[in-house]
Every structure is written in C-alpha cells, then in structure tokens.
Scaffold this motif. Sequence first.
Motif, PDB file in Angstrom:
ATOM      1  N   ASP A  50       0.839  -1.209   0.000  1.00 38.91           N
ATOM      2  CA  ASP A  50       0.000   0.000   0.000  1.00 38.91           C
ATOM      3  C   ASP A  50       0.868   1.249   0.000  1.00 38.91           C
ATOM      4  N   ARG A  51       1.897   1.250   0.838  1.00 31.81           N
ATOM      5  CA  ARG A  51       2.777   2.413   0.939  1.00 31.81           C
ATOM      6  C   ARG A  51       3.517   2.664  -0.374  1.00 31.81           C
ATOM      7  N   LYS A  52       4.002   1.590  -0.983  1.00 23.12           N
ATOM      8  CA  LYS A  52       4.732   1.727  -2.250  1.00 23.12           C
ATOM      9  C   LYS A  52       3.817   2.265  -3.349  1.00 23.12           C
ATOM     10  N   ASN A  53       2.596   1.759  -3.401  1.00 22.71           N
ATOM     11  CA  ASN A  53       1.639   2.176  -4.427  1.00 22.71           C
ATOM     12  C   ASN A  53       1.269   3.648  -4.270  1.00 22.71           C
ATOM     13  N   LEU A  54       1.006   4.087  -3.029  1.00 18.16           N
ATOM     14  CA  LEU A  54       0.631   5.479  -2.792  1.00 18.16           C
ATOM     15  C   LEU A  54       1.800   6.423  -3.057  1.00 18.16           C
ATOM     16  N   LYS A  55       3.001   5.994  -2.707  1.00 22.14           N
ATOM     17  CA  LYS A  55       4.177   6.828  -2.962  1.00 22.14           C
ATOM     18  C   LYS A  55       4.382   7.033  -4.457  1.00 22.14           C
ATOM     19  N   ASN A  56       4.158   5.977  -5.239  1.00 21.01           N
ATOM     20  CA  ASN A  56       4.304   6.081  -6.692  1.00 21.01           C
ATOM     21  C   ASN A  56       3.268   7.020  -7.295  1.00 21.01           C
ATOM     22  N   LYS A  57       2.123   7.180  -6.616  1.00 21.71           N
ATOM     23  CA  LYS A  57       1.061   8.047  -7.103  1.00 21.71           C
ATOM     24  C   LYS A  57       1.178   9.471  -6.554  1.00 21.71           C
ATOM     25  N   ASN A  58       2.325   9.783  -5.952  1.00 20.05           N
ATOM     26  CA  ASN A  58       2.631  11.143  -5.500  1.00 20.05           C
ATOM     27  C   ASN A  58       1.934  11.536  -4.204  1.00 20.05           C
ATOM     28  N   TYR A  59       1.441  10.554  -3.444  1.00 19.11           N
ATOM     29  CA  TYR A  59       0.856  10.851  -2.140  1.00 19.11           C
ATOM     30  C   TYR A  59       1.984  11.123  -1.139  1.00 19.11           C
ATOM     31  N   GLU A  60       1.662  11.909  -0.122  1.00 14.95           N
ATOM     32  CA  GLU A  60       2.623  12.251   0.919  1.00 14.95           C
ATOM     33  C   GLU A  60       2.171  11.635   2.242  1.00 14.95           C
ATOM     34  N   MET A  61       3.064  10.879   2.897  1.00 15.42           N
ATOM     35  CA  MET A  61       2.687  10.178   4.129  1.00 15.42           C
ATOM     36  C   MET A  61       2.900  11.077   5.347  1.00 15.42           C
ATOM     37  N   LEU A  62       1.898  11.127   6.221  1.00 15.36           N
ATOM     38  CA  LEU A  62       2.058  11.847   7.474  1.00 15.36           C
ATOM     39  C   LEU A  62       2.995  11.052   8.382  1.00 15.36           C
ATOM     40  N   PRO A  63       3.836  11.710   9.169  1.00 16.60           N
ATOM     41  CA  PRO A  63       4.920  11.019   9.877  1.00 16.60           C
ATOM     42  C   PRO A  63       4.497  10.032  10.954  1.00 16.60           C
ATOM     43  N   GLN A  64       3.382  10.281  11.646  1.00  9.53           N
ATOM     44  CA  GLN A  64       3.024   9.432  12.787  1.00  9.53           C
ATOM     45  C   GLN A  64       2.120   8.278  12.397  1.00  9.53           C
ATOM     46  N   CYS A  65       2.410   7.113  12.984  1.00 11.31           N
ATOM     47  CA  CYS A  65       1.572   5.926  12.759  1.00 11.31           C
ATOM     48  C   CYS A  65       0.303   6.059  13.606  1.00 11.31           C
ATOM     49  N   LEU A  66      -0.823   5.583  13.089  1.00 12.76           N
ATOM     50  CA  LEU A  66      -2.098   5.700  13.802  1.00 12.76           C
ATOM     51  C   LEU A  66      -2.126   4.871  15.083  1.00 12.76           C
ATOM     52  N   SER A  67      -1.187   3.916  15.219  1.00 15.19           N
ATOM     53  CA  SER A  67      -1.138   3.104  16.439  1.00 15.19           C
ATOM     54  C   SER A  67      -0.819   3.965  17.666  1.00 15.19           C
ATOM     55  N   LYS A  68      -0.188   5.110  17.456  1.00 12.60           N
ATOM     56  CA  LYS A  68       0.131   5.995  18.576  1.00 12.60           C
ATOM     57  C   LYS A  68      -1.112   6.625  19.185  1.00 12.60           C
ATOM     58  N   PHE A  69      -2.218   6.562  18.444  1.00 11.46           N
ATOM     59  CA  PHE A  69      -3.467   7.135  18.934  1.00 11.46           C
ATOM     60  C   PHE A  69      -4.474   6.051  19.316  1.00 11.46           C
ATOM     61  N   GLY A  70      -3.968   4.840  19.501  1.00 10.56           N
ATOM     62  CA  GLY A  70      -4.852   3.752  19.907  1.00 10.56           C
ATOM     63  C   GLY A  70      -5.566   3.076  18.765  1.00 10.56           C
ATOM     64  N   LEU A  71      -5.209   3.416  17.523  1.00 13.59           N
ATOM     65  CA  LEU A  71      -5.826   2.786  16.351  1.00 13.59           C
ATOM     66  C   LEU A  71      -4.916   1.675  15.832  1.00 13.59           C
TER      67      LEU A  71
END
Length: 384
Positions: A50-71
């Motif tokens: 998923d990360r590789k596919n979104l990066k190739n499509k020019n998406y920008e990832m937010l730095p924090q993982c959602l697990s830090k918020f209990g997700l």
Amino acid sequence: MGDKDGYKIITHQEMRGLTASDPTFCIWFKKDAAKTRHICDIRISYTADDRKNLKNKNYEMLPQCLSKFGLGYANVWILWTSCQILRLTNSDRIEKELKDYRDMLAKSPNDSILFNMVQEAERRLRDIHLREEEQGKDIPGDDLVYTKKFLALSKAELYKMKSTFKSINFDQKGRISVDDFVMFLREPLTMSPFVKQIFALSSQTNTVPILDAGSTLKAIAIFCMLGCSEMLKCIFAWYDIKGFGYIENREFLDLLGIFHPKHRDDRVVRSLKNADLPVDGTMSFGKFEDYNRKYPHLFYPAFRVQEKMRDKFMGLHWWKRKLAKYEEVRKQVQEHDKREEERENRERRQRYEVSKDLMKQGTDFFDVKKKGRRKRRARKVGCE
C-alpha cells in the motif's frame, strides 16, 4: 479546541469507535483561500505494498503511525493539488528581463542602478523558480486523474477512453505491451521504438515495457494534443537527449530507417539522394524542419500514428473540437502575456527612473526594498 481556530471536523461511520471508550478517527480541516495548494484525496495504508503504491502516485505520508493514537498499525497519506494553473512563462519573462538588464549593464558597467536591478531580477528569478518547483509537486500522481484534468474530460468521456483501452488484447492484470498497442493501431512492428518513445514522454522513467490504462491514456492525451511544430520537436528530442540543439547525421538516417524500413519506400531513397546532409556530420533543428518542409513524406509515419490514435480514442471530430478550443485559449493566453510584458516593460522603465531620482536625493531605492523584505520576514518569524 480546533473549532475555536476556525477548523471543522470530518468523521466517517466506519472509523468510529464501537464504545465510548474506543478511539475515533477524526480529521480537522480549515479552508484558506490564500493557499495555492489544497488536499484533494486522503488514503490509508496498511501494508508495505500500500505504501509503495501510494508513494508512486505522488501521495505524501504523514509522519506518525495511527497506532500511537490507539488505532491500528496504519498510516495516513494525502494528495496535494493546486488551485492555480502553473504558468512557467513567469520565469521565462523574468529571465528575459534579467538578460536585458545584463546587456544594458555590459554597455554601462559603472551604472550602480543597473547593477542593483540585475541583483533584484536574479532574486526574483530564484523566488519564482522555488514557487514553480513547489507547484510542480501538485501535478496529480494518478495518471487517470492527470488525463481527466489535462483534457477536461467528463466521466462519460473518460469511461469511453477506458473502454477503448479494454478492447486491446491485454493480460489478466489489465496491462499491455508496446507491441500490443502498435498492432492495435495496425502499424508495422518496426514503429515500436517510436511508439515506445511516445509513452516515455509521459513516464517518469524511460523504461515502459508494460502499460496500464492510466499510463496509456496519459500518453495518448499528451501526444494527440501536439501540433505540427511540437511533433517535430518531439521527434528531434528523441535523439537530442541532452538538449544540445543538434543530432548527428547517422541518427537522422537511423530515424528514417524506423519510419521507412529498407526497400519499402523508394521515395525515401530518392529524397536522401537529393538531400544535402550537413558536411560537419551534425544537424540542427532548423535544418531538421527544412527537411520536413521539402520532403513532408519523411516524417509522415509519425503523423499517421497520431491520426490513428485520435481516430481510435474518441474520434477525429472530437479531437478537432478539442484542439480548436485549445487554440482559442492559447491565443487568449498569448494576448494576456503580451499585455503583461508591455506592463512590465513600463514598470521596468519607471523603476529605473524612480531609482535615478532617489539616487539624486541620496536614497537607494533597492536598500529600501531590502529593508522592507527584512521587516516582513521578521514579522513572519514572530508570528510563527
């Protein structure tokens, strides 16, 4: 907290917690008309693919993982787009202005006003290059999104183009090869190197062995909008990779060998015998254009491929209307640019005269501007 600063909240039913103690995923946003970029899409990645596919499509990832918020272990990705049209002519205009100043300074090297105007133009050029580079990041990474925006397609028109692509004999993953596309156009396979170059124009890399619907339609959109002069530049650039403005005679003959395989077109042989190839072994683009005017059949196969693409995808009449509309807009842009250039020329003369008057009064116009910029930067830092 966020609503006090003008932010609004977005939630999704499937992202709500099951109980009151469960975390809920929320997005706070605020519209800002002054910004040149805005978020056009938000995605969630769960796996490395998923990360590789979104990066190739020019998406920008937010730095924090959602697990830090209990997700769950997932990341949020955003796709930026621009609310303004990228106008590369801005930098072209300033480059021309800078060249004029330098030419004037070369004639009057002791003119301090012209020296300051050169420095000011250089600063403006650096700033606009940075802005254009930032805006360049807003080009949609998804090829289908790019095609839809580039051609201003309706949903029905995009669906029709995708349906035409599906009619090509492709594998189960919805991909085709360059040779598949050449055969679809009913062109000889000797034209495959040229067709591959067409797809390379719209690709981030020069390796295009397999084509999906997005990359195919993007290449068709760009190639079918080329005019005669642009087509010749495209063909010439195929061999002039570094942009030197010339190609070698042997490369020119190689090109004709692709367009006209040996012993298949006697007209090419006669043309080459009559052609006066440059004696130094290199050919400029001007000479390249001359050959097209004298022997239009030399490059006809390239235009034939373009016409077949237009006919297969949407039809010749559709492209004729699209090109006519584009030409109308292009003329409007040219008229606007002409007016802007005249206005800037007037302002340039006025700046020079004002600088001259201020120098007589013992004040440096450019020092005043520099102090103003320093004050604005200081205020901006203070606000942050």
